[in-house]
Write an enzyme that holds these catalytic residues in place. Structure first.
Site, mmCIF file in Angstrom:
data_model
loop_
_atom_site.group_PDB
_atom_site.id
_atom_site.type_symbol
_atom_site.label_atom_id
_atom_site.label_comp_id
_atom_site.label_asym_id
_atom_site.label_seq_id
_atom_site.Cartn_x
_atom_site.Cartn_y
_atom_site.Cartn_z
ATOM 1 C CG HIS A 164 -2.119 -0.864 1.087
ATOM 2 N ND1 HIS A 164 -2.055 -2.220 1.312
ATOM 3 C CD2 HIS A 164 -3.412 -0.593 0.755
ATOM 4 C CE1 HIS A 164 -3.253 -2.752 1.123
ATOM 5 N NE2 HIS A 164 -4.093 -1.787 0.775
ATOM 6 C CE LYS A 168 -4.039 -0.514 4.715
ATOM 7 N NZ LYS A 168 -5.377 0.051 5.005
#
Length: 275
Positions: A164, A168
């Site tokens: 990600h 995040k």
């Protein structure tokens, strides 16, 4: 459709990357009406959420008071829905507040603990209020997870890698945890040891979850959301991979969830449960 028949929607985290996509999708949906936008970033307070999202003025200002917007949503003739894309530290209280006001939550924020999920499920049951907690709104990811469950019948070795963007907050991702849970609920133990293993650096082999499944998390700029489920057997590797190139891919799942949660009276976890 008259406004009395539209689903009233509140977007919490409206100025974030996912929140902006939700604002645009709801604004374009013929059966929905955006009634509130909440974000605690002071840079956006008072701005028109449509202008912030890039879809033109919607005459809905961004505010930093969720409670007042939930009250507003309860004044509509149809029970309202709150879509939450905020932060792991605040999502639990956000969802409890929405349920307390009779507003049905659709939760895209990950990071809820098992204990918090159980408490929210009990709270939603007692209130007879629908709540959807969706680790990933992508139809493609649901298909990957289903393929992984099918493949697990034939492979004893599996690991999960999730990648990600570096903004995040939680690791591993809710999607990776959900995938591991789906595999671990099949009554088998994976990755039987082949040799005596030693980690010279703690955590080098990833996080160990149920039934000996490991998850590896990668956070880098340039990524959005990606996941691999890698199965291994003698002489072969079977890899399932899903890549997100644009957050708009989640919106079909978000809009479906908004429509479905109005028909529920309890908490449901996972997009596959409503497809």
């Amino acid at each position: 459709m008259t406004t009395d028949s539209l689903i009233p929607v509140v977007v919490n985290g409206a100025a974030g990357k996912m929140g902006r996509e939700v604002v645009k999708a709801v604004a374009q949906a013929e059966d929905m009406m955006l009634v509130g936008a909440v974000d605690y970033n002071p840079n956006y307070r008072g701005q028109d959420v449509g202008e912030v999202a890039g879809c033109g003025a919607l005459e809905v200002p961004i505010v930093d008071d969720l409670q007042s917007i939930l009250v507003l949503a309860t004044q509509e003739k149809i029970q309202g829905v709150m879509v939450d894309f905020t932060h792991p530290d605040s999502v639990y209280e956000n969802v409890r507040s929405a349920i307390a006001y009779g507003v049905r939550p659709v939760v895209g924020t990950t990071g809820l603990t098992e204990e918090q999920l159980k408490d929210l499920a009990d709270f939603a049951d007692k209130a007879s209020t629908g709540c959807l907690v969706i680790p990933n709104f992508s139809i493609g990811m649901v298909l990957l997870q289903q393929a992984a469950v099918q493949a697990s019948q034939y492979f004893d070795h599996v690991e999960i890698i999730e990648l990600h963007h570096n903004q995040k907050a939680d690791a591993p991702s809710g999607t990776a945890i959900k995938t591991a849970q789906m595999l671990s609920g099949l009554g088998k133990t994976y990755n039987p040891p082949m040799v005596k293993e030693t980690e010279t650096i703690a955590g080098a082999k990833g996080a160990l979850v149920d039934d000996n499944i490991r998850i590896h998390s990668v956070r880098l700029p340039g990524l959005i959301a990606h996941q691999e489920v890698i199965f291994g057997a003698k002489g072969e590797i079977y890899t399932l991979r899903h890549d997100t190139s644009d957050r708009s891919c989640y919106m079909a799942g978000v809009l479906l969830s908004i429509r479905k949660v109005t028909q529920l009276q309890s908490l449901v976890y996972g997009l596959e449960k409503i497809l």
